[in-house]
Design a protein around this motif. Sequence first.
Motif, PDB file in Angstrom:
ATOM      1  N   ILE A 153       0.852  -1.208   0.000  1.00 37.51           N
ATOM      2  CA  ILE A 153       0.000   0.000   0.000  1.00 37.51           C
ATOM      3  C   ILE A 153       0.883   1.251   0.000  1.00 37.51           C
ATOM      4  O   ILE A 153       0.635   2.211  -0.731  1.00 37.51           O
ATOM      5  CB  ILE A 153      -0.975  -0.012   1.200  1.00 37.51           C
ATOM      6  CG1 ILE A 153      -2.006  -1.124   1.017  1.00 37.51           C
ATOM      7  CG2 ILE A 153      -1.666   1.349   1.368  1.00 37.51           C
ATOM      8  CD1 ILE A 153      -2.793  -1.466   2.266  1.00 37.51           C
ATOM      9  N   PHE A 154       1.936   1.234   0.806  1.00 36.79           N
ATOM     10  CA  PHE A 154       2.873   2.376   0.828  1.00 36.79           C
ATOM     11  C   PHE A 154       3.412   2.644  -0.584  1.00 36.79           C
ATOM     12  O   PHE A 154       3.333   3.758  -1.100  1.00 36.79           O
ATOM     13  CB  PHE A 154       4.010   2.105   1.809  1.00 36.79           C
ATOM     14  CG  PHE A 154       5.236   2.953   1.570  1.00 36.79           C
ATOM     15  CD1 PHE A 154       5.186   4.332   1.708  1.00 36.79           C
ATOM     16  CD2 PHE A 154       6.440   2.370   1.189  1.00 36.79           C
ATOM     17  CE1 PHE A 154       6.309   5.128   1.468  1.00 36.79           C
ATOM     18  CE2 PHE A 154       7.566   3.154   0.941  1.00 36.79           C
ATOM     19  CZ  PHE A 154       7.501   4.537   1.072  1.00 36.79           C
ATOM     20  N   LEU A 155       3.938   1.597  -1.226  1.00 42.35           N
ATOM     21  CA  LEU A 155       4.579   1.794  -2.532  1.00 42.35           C
ATOM     22  C   LEU A 155       3.581   2.186  -3.616  1.00 42.35           C
ATOM     23  O   LEU A 155       3.952   2.803  -4.606  1.00 42.35           O
ATOM     24  CB  LEU A 155       5.335   0.528  -2.950  1.00 42.35           C
ATOM     25  CG  LEU A 155       6.641   0.263  -2.192  1.00 42.35           C
ATOM     26  CD1 LEU A 155       7.205  -1.106  -2.570  1.00 42.35           C
ATOM     27  CD2 LEU A 155       7.679   1.352  -2.441  1.00 42.35           C
ATOM     28  N   CYS A 156       2.304   1.807  -3.442  1.00 42.16           N
ATOM     29  CA  CYS A 156       1.294   2.083  -4.476  1.00 42.16           C
ATOM     30  C   CYS A 156       0.547   3.392  -4.248  1.00 42.16           C
ATOM     31  O   CYS A 156      -0.158   3.862  -5.142  1.00 42.16           O
ATOM     32  CB  CYS A 156       0.276   0.943  -4.533  1.00 42.16           C
ATOM     33  SG  CYS A 156       1.001  -0.583  -5.128  1.00 42.16           S
ATOM     34  N   SER A 157       0.685   3.961  -3.071  1.00 44.87           N
ATOM     35  CA  SER A 157      -0.104   5.158  -2.744  1.00 44.87           C
ATOM     36  C   SER A 157       0.732   6.417  -2.985  1.00 44.87           C
ATOM     37  O   SER A 157       1.911   6.340  -3.328  1.00 44.87           O
ATOM     38  CB  SER A 157      -0.534   5.098  -1.282  1.00 44.87           C
ATOM     39  OG  SER A 157       0.617   5.139  -0.454  1.00 44.87           O
TER      40      SER A 157
END
Length: 259
Positions: free
Chosen positions: A234-238
């Motif tokens: 989620i961190f890398l995609c947000s």
Amino acid sequence: MSEGLFDLTGKYALVTGGAQGLGRMIAEGLLRAGAAVAITSRNAQIAEDSAAQMRAIGPCTAYAADLSTPEAAVELVRRYTSDVGKCDILVNNAGKTWGGPIDSFPDKAWPGVMAVNVQTPFTMVRELLPLLRASGSGGDPARIINIGSVAGVKVERLQAYSYAASKAAIHMLTRDLAGDLAHDNITVNAIVPGFFPTKMTAHMRDEDKVDPSLLTHIPMKRLGAPDDIAGAVIFLCSRAGGYVTGAQLPIDGGLVGCG
Ligand SMILES: NC(=O)c1ccc[n+]([C@@H]2O[C@H](COP(=O)([O-])OP(=O)(O)OC[C@H]3O[C@@H](n4cnc5c(N)ncnc54)[C@H](OP(=O)(O)O)[C@@H]3O)[C@@H](O)[C@H]2O)c1
């Protein structure tokens, strides 16, 4: 912190091998963050059953695909493009391993592992480029995440020779692609998992009991949990991860960093 920093509402994600194991943990995390998610399995029934269960969280669609050939990856992207027509996030998670003593480690343990773990992720990226390019902007790039492994960074002595080599290869491929795709507003990162309780690591557990020597080996003395891997994805995609590319992020209880 600005509002919605980790929000994925309106994003479309494709997670290979998203019906089971680590891929399922990732798919559920993306759904909880607001994305619409497509998952794959070699088994159509498993894909559909998993997607039906995950629809309790958010929009989830299923694809049956055996990704051991580039032709199959091309066909999956063709079907996905025709059905969905948008891709903001690609997670190359499907993976295969083979373990055995060096003296009898068979030649046939190489091509299948390299195909699923290295070549298929490349073909998925190449075929999805039109959709990823259309999605990415300077402030909010499209995201590619390749699932690597601690076994591709440090010597884990798992006797999984082709697997370890394939994971080192996907880490390097990640950096190569990141360099080429940065100007297209597409980030490419690798997540480097340590040990998570999935089918792939079932031989290291007796039911739910983990081999104590494995736990001793992990600095944080536990296996990875679904939120550990989902949080990293989620961190890398947000928006929070929008300025990260070409990175290898260990999610491993300290195996790489403290080793
Ligand atoms: N578990 C760990 O501790 C760990 C650690 C480091 C890295 N990883 C990586 O995490 C990823 C997921 O593994 P896992 O732990 O979840 O293991 P797993 O439970 O064995 O799952 C493997 C996944 O890959 C898919 N897959 C395997 N061969 C495939 C093929 N020929 N075509 C299409 N899909 C295929 C499977 O899909 P179906 O069976 O549904 O077809 C399944 O979703 C892999 O890349 C693995 O190397 C796992």
